[in-house]
Design an enzyme around this catalytic site. Structure first.
Site, PDB file in Angstrom:
ATOM      1  N   GLY A 108      -8.123   6.891 -57.905  1.00 42.73           N
ATOM      2  CA  GLY A 108      -8.550   8.283 -58.013  1.00 42.73           C
ATOM      3  C   GLY A 108      -7.338   9.146 -58.275  1.00 42.73           C
ATOM      4  O   GLY A 108      -6.197   8.655 -58.278  1.00 42.73           O
ATOM      5  N   SER A 109      -7.578  10.436 -58.470  1.00 40.20           N
ATOM      6  CA  SER A 109      -6.469  11.329 -58.822  1.00 40.20           C
ATOM      7  C   SER A 109      -5.363  11.315 -57.773  1.00 40.20           C
ATOM      8  O   SER A 109      -4.179  11.384 -58.102  1.00 40.20           O
ATOM      9  CB  SER A 109      -6.996  12.753 -59.010  1.00 40.20           C
ATOM     10  OG  SER A 109      -7.747  13.131 -57.860  1.00 40.20           O
ATOM     11  N   GLU A 148      -4.158   9.010 -56.178  1.00 38.06           N
ATOM     12  CA  GLU A 148      -3.365   7.772 -56.139  1.00 38.06           C
ATOM     13  C   GLU A 148      -2.618   7.535 -57.450  1.00 38.06           C
ATOM     14  O   GLU A 148      -1.763   6.653 -57.522  1.00 38.06           O
ATOM     15  CB  GLU A 148      -4.251   6.532 -55.897  1.00 38.06           C
ATOM     16  CG  GLU A 148      -4.932   6.509 -54.545  1.00 38.06           C
ATOM     17  CD  GLU A 148      -6.146   7.408 -54.501  1.00 38.06           C
ATOM     18  OE1 GLU A 148      -6.920   7.377 -55.469  1.00 38.06           O
ATOM     19  OE2 GLU A 148      -6.301   8.170 -53.537  1.00 38.06           O
ATOM     20  N   GLU A 160     -15.575   0.823 -52.931  1.00 36.31           N
ATOM     21  CA  GLU A 160     -14.508   0.516 -51.984  1.00 36.31           C
ATOM     22  C   GLU A 160     -14.891  -0.535 -50.948  1.00 36.31           C
ATOM     23  O   GLU A 160     -14.037  -1.242 -50.407  1.00 36.31           O
ATOM     24  CB  GLU A 160     -14.026   1.788 -51.301  1.00 36.31           C
ATOM     25  CG  GLU A 160     -13.213   2.705 -52.213  1.00 36.31           C
ATOM     26  CD  GLU A 160     -14.051   3.613 -53.106  1.00 36.31           C
ATOM     27  OE1 GLU A 160     -15.286   3.433 -53.153  1.00 36.31           O
ATOM     28  OE2 GLU A 160     -13.465   4.495 -53.758  1.00 36.31           O
ATOM     29  N   HIS A 208      -9.372   5.631 -52.250  1.00 31.76           N
ATOM     30  CA  HIS A 208      -9.308   7.006 -52.721  1.00 31.76           C
ATOM     31  C   HIS A 208      -9.758   7.980 -51.634  1.00 31.76           C
ATOM     32  O   HIS A 208     -10.954   8.157 -51.401  1.00 31.76           O
ATOM     33  CB  HIS A 208     -10.196   7.150 -53.962  1.00 31.76           C
ATOM     34  CG  HIS A 208     -10.175   8.517 -54.552  1.00 31.76           C
ATOM     35  ND1 HIS A 208      -9.019   9.250 -54.720  1.00 31.76           N
ATOM     36  CD2 HIS A 208     -11.177   9.302 -55.018  1.00 31.76           C
ATOM     37  CE1 HIS A 208      -9.311  10.413 -55.263  1.00 31.76           C
ATOM     38  NE2 HIS A 208     -10.607  10.478 -55.443  1.00 31.76           N
ATOM     39  N   HIS A 259     -26.218 -11.600 -29.776  1.00 30.29           N
ATOM     40  CA  HIS A 259     -26.848 -10.741 -30.780  1.00 30.29           C
ATOM     41  C   HIS A 259     -27.963  -9.897 -30.167  1.00 30.29           C
ATOM     42  O   HIS A 259     -28.169  -8.755 -30.554  1.00 30.29           O
ATOM     43  CB  HIS A 259     -27.396 -11.606 -31.932  1.00 30.29           C
ATOM     44  CG  HIS A 259     -27.876 -10.816 -33.110  1.00 30.29           C
ATOM     45  ND1 HIS A 259     -28.082 -11.374 -34.348  1.00 30.29           N
ATOM     46  CD2 HIS A 259     -28.200  -9.513 -33.260  1.00 30.29           C
ATOM     47  CE1 HIS A 259     -28.507 -10.446 -35.190  1.00 30.29           C
ATOM     48  NE2 HIS A 259     -28.593  -9.307 -34.559  1.00 30.29           N
ATOM     49  N   GLY A 262     -21.412  -9.037 -38.485  1.00 29.73           N
ATOM     50  CA  GLY A 262     -22.848  -8.809 -38.688  1.00 29.73           C
ATOM     51  C   GLY A 262     -23.129  -7.749 -39.732  1.00 29.73           C
ATOM     52  O   GLY A 262     -24.280  -7.502 -40.065  1.00 29.73           O
TER      53      GLY A 262
HETATM   54  C1  LIG Z   1     -24.860  -3.245 -43.420  1.00 28.59           C
HETATM   55  C2  LIG Z   1     -26.080  -3.858 -42.830  1.00 28.59           C
HETATM   56  N1  LIG Z   1     -27.286  -3.295 -43.027  1.00 28.59           N
HETATM   57  C3  LIG Z   1     -28.397  -3.870 -42.507  1.00 28.59           C
HETATM   58  C4  LIG Z   1     -28.322  -4.999 -41.740  1.00 28.59           C
HETATM   59  C5  LIG Z   1     -29.548  -5.593 -41.077  1.00 28.59           C
HETATM   60  N2  LIG Z   1     -29.881  -6.924 -41.585  1.00 28.59           N
HETATM   61  C6  LIG Z   1     -29.567  -8.050 -40.909  1.00 28.59           C
HETATM   62  S1  LIG Z   1     -30.097  -9.430 -41.630  1.00 28.59           S
HETATM   63  C7  LIG Z   1     -30.784  -8.556 -42.893  1.00 28.59           C
HETATM   64  C8  LIG Z   1     -31.522  -9.271 -43.976  1.00 28.59           C
HETATM   65  C9  LIG Z   1     -30.658  -9.882 -45.015  1.00 28.59           C
HETATM   66  O1  LIG Z   1     -31.468 -10.288 -46.075  1.00 28.59           O
HETATM   67  P1  LIG Z   1     -31.155 -11.528 -46.978  1.00 28.59           P
HETATM   68  O2  LIG Z   1     -29.750 -11.532 -47.387  1.00 28.59           O
HETATM   69  O3  LIG Z   1     -32.157 -11.567 -48.039  1.00 28.59           O
HETATM   70  O4  LIG Z   1     -31.304 -12.774 -46.015  1.00 28.59           O
HETATM   71  P2  LIG Z   1     -32.620 -13.376 -45.346  1.00 28.59           P
HETATM   72  O5  LIG Z   1     -32.823 -12.600 -44.103  1.00 28.59           O
HETATM   73  O6  LIG Z   1     -33.740 -13.206 -46.302  1.00 28.59           O
HETATM   74  O7  LIG Z   1     -32.246 -14.774 -45.073  1.00 28.59           O
HETATM   75  C10 LIG Z   1     -30.589  -7.191 -42.731  1.00 28.59           C
HETATM   76  C11 LIG Z   1     -31.074  -6.155 -43.674  1.00 28.59           C
HETATM   77  C12 LIG Z   1     -27.026  -5.520 -41.512  1.00 28.59           C
HETATM   78  N3  LIG Z   1     -26.824  -6.590 -40.744  1.00 28.59           N
HETATM   79  N4  LIG Z   1     -25.935  -4.954 -42.081  1.00 28.59           N
END
Ligand SMILES: Cc1ncc(C[n+]2csc(CCOP(=O)(O)OP(=O)(O)O)c2C)c(N)n1
Ligand SMILES: [Mg+2]
Length: 524
Positions: free
Chosen positions: A30-31, A33, A52, A75, A282, A401
């Site tokens: 970006g500008s 940088e 990013e 940026h 989890h 996660g």
């Molecule tokens: C940034 C983010 N947004 C949302 C989630 C919630 N989340 C956990 S698993 C999942 C599903 C992922 O889908 P996919 O890659 O198709 O795998 P599948 O569950 O079908 O095996 C989501 C949306 C997360 N973990 N991280």
């Protein structure tokens, strides 16, 4: 202090980065940088990410693969904001990344300029280990040096330096690189206590985390397990593979719930956690932390993870030194090894491609020294059963996660590991959080394969529904995403496979290709 500089801040920073072996700069420009790129040195390469989050994900994979901190340029506030999820993941992965971000020119800061980052050093907190905007331009190289040493110091992680745009052309003095030791050695008395406990244990188990492989302690962990005939389990939500999964002592993967942890560790009188936070749950769970009869020890290079462990003895140490110290005495009498995990029944070829069948096929035909980068939540259990990882540096996933790591990290691992085929195993939902990585793979013509596991939904969330008493979930269907078109739109080849008898050949062709290829696999 004298400021009779002889070099520009820019030249001093490039010279420092060169001495740290950081000649690959990941960024999105970006500008604020641009002056950094005035006479960009020939021995540096600039790897562009189109968003990013993808930039930091690529840097994370690259740093893990090369075992050195990666340098990133973002940026201003907007770029750091986009990157935040990936910064969170790099922090949880314990990946050393030196993040820099452009800031507006110092002289116009009082009048709140366009793109100005208001509290630049606060923005990436708490997911950076250190955050700084040097008070003077001439202090920028020293800040980069400090950011590097701190990023590399266990527990490794991201650090951040905000750099006003007018700093790059200022004069400063060269900063010389120094040796800063990053090895930690555990308290010898506690190591001896643990060694005695291991010698006396009747049924020991090890729980390994990413810290073993991250610290290059894979072979030592195998020797220690073999010496004590210990079962080896993988800690929940583990970001790397730290023990060969076909080894006769390998017991399996502990699910990320309190009850499951206690159930899996039933019957062991001693549990030794190696390079693992204990435990990353989890979902909410109840009951004892560990079975009542179990004594817990932990070897970890992260004082923070040691501090929240509710029971047991933590020894803060580098894993390679801690395990070597445990091995450094006469072996106890040989033990009878317990039986390891059983091989799953062979997955049958059905009318459609099942996830176990996909994983089994991958295990059979992938190049033996290929590297798996995974982000496919509901496919993980089948992958763990059918696609064993048996090599150090052979597997990466994100420990946080936060989705969006898989595609960019696979690109970074491929860039850092040109002699190995990298296979990204990515869920259809997950792929869309970092899809821009495909374009960088195409620009660099990395010989890698993206396997997009298309089930048309966020299956993991649908699987979770019943745990929260839901009979159906909302917002979890993903119709109409065309990954072959997305591959073409990002400049790489793509193909689709939906019948099991075609799978083998399609994957073989993809693995043989010397350019990036995406395979969209329809699973049932
Ligand atoms: C940034 C983010 N947004 C949302 C989630 C919630 N989340 C956990 S698993 C999942 C599903 C992922 O889908 P996919 O890659 O198709 O795998 P599948 O569950 O079908 O095996 C989501 C949306 C997360 N973990 N991280
Ligand atoms: Mg899916």
């Amino acid at each position: 202090m004298s400021t009779n500089g002889s070099v520009t801040v820019r030249d001093a920073v490039f010279s420092l980065l060169r001495s740290f072996g950081m000649t690959t700069l990941f960024g999105n420009p970006g500008s604020t940088e641009l002056p950094l790129f005035r006479s960009f040195p020939n021995d540096f390469r600039y790897v562009v990410g189109l968003q990013e989050s993808a930039v930091v994900g690529m840097a994370d994979g690259f740093a893990q693969a090369t075992r050195n901190a990666a340098i990133v340029n973002l940026h201003s506030a907007a770029g750091v904001g986009h990157a935040m999820g990936a910064i969170f993941t790099a922090y949880k992965n314990r990946t050393p990344v030196v993040l820099t971000a452009g800031q507006q020119a110092r002289s116009i800061l009082p009048t709140e300029p366009f793109l100005f980052s208001m509290q630049a050093t606060e923005l990436p907190k708490p997911y950076v280990k250190w955050s700084n905007e040097p008070a003077r331009a001439e202090d920028v190289p020293a800040a980069i040096a400090r950011a590097y040493y701190l990023a590399m110091q266990p527990p490794c992680g991201p650090t951040f330096v905000s750099i006003p745009v007018d700093d790059w052309d200022r004069q400063t003095e060269q900063v010389s690189p120094r040796r800063v030791s990053s090895a930690l050695r555990g308290d010898p008395n506690l190591v001896a206590k643990l060694r005695n406990a291991l010698d006396d244990a009747a049924h020991p188990a090890f729980v390994v985390g990413s810290g073993v492989d991250r610290d290059g302690a894979w072979d030592l962990a195998v020797r220690l397990a073999e010496r004590y005939g210990a079962h080896v389990w993988v800690t929940p939500n583990c970001g790397r593979c730290s023990f060969p999964e076909s080894h006769p002592l390998f017991a399996g993967f502990i699910p990320p719930g309190k009850e499951a942890v206690a159930r899996h560790l039933e019957g062991y009188d001693l549990v030794l956690a190696l390079g693992a936070p204990v435990f990353t749950y989890h979902t909410e769970g109840f009951g004892p932390f560990l079975p009542a009869e179990t004594t817990l020890f932990q070897l970890i290079d992260d004082p923070d993870a040691a501090s929240w462990l509710p029971i047991g003895t933590s020894i803060i140490t580098s894993l390679h030194l801690g395990i070597a110290d445990l091995l450094d005495h006469a072996s106890p009498p040989a033990r009878v090894w317990p039986e390891g995990r059983r091989k799953p029944a062979r997955a049958q070829m059905g009318a459609r491609i099942s996830v176990p069948y996909l994983m089994q096929t991958l295990a059979e035909i992938r190049p033996a020294d290929s590297i798996i980068v995974e982000e496919a939540p509901s496919s993980r259990v089948a992958m763990q059963a059918y696609l064993p990882i048996d090599r150090s540096n052979g597997f990466y996933t994100c420990s946080s996660g936060g989705l969006g790591h898989g595609i960019p990290a696979a690109v970074g691992v491929a860039l850092g590991n040109p002699e190995h085929k990298v296979i990204g195993l990515i869920g259809d939902g997950s792929s869309m959080y970092g899809i821009q990585g495909l374009w960088t793979a195409g620009q660099l013509q990395l010989p890698m394969t993206f396997v997009v596991i298309r089930n048309g939904r966020y299956q993991a969330l649908e699987d979770f529904g019943p745990q929260f008493g839901l009979s159906h979930t909302v917002g979890t269907k993903l119709p109409s995403i065309d990954f072959v078109a997305l591959a073409a739109g990002h400049g790489i080849d793509g193909c689709r496979v939906d019948l099991p008898d075609a799978l083998n050949n399609v994957l073989r062709d993809a693995f043989a290709a010397e350019k990036p290829t995406l395979v969209e696999v329809h699973v049932c």
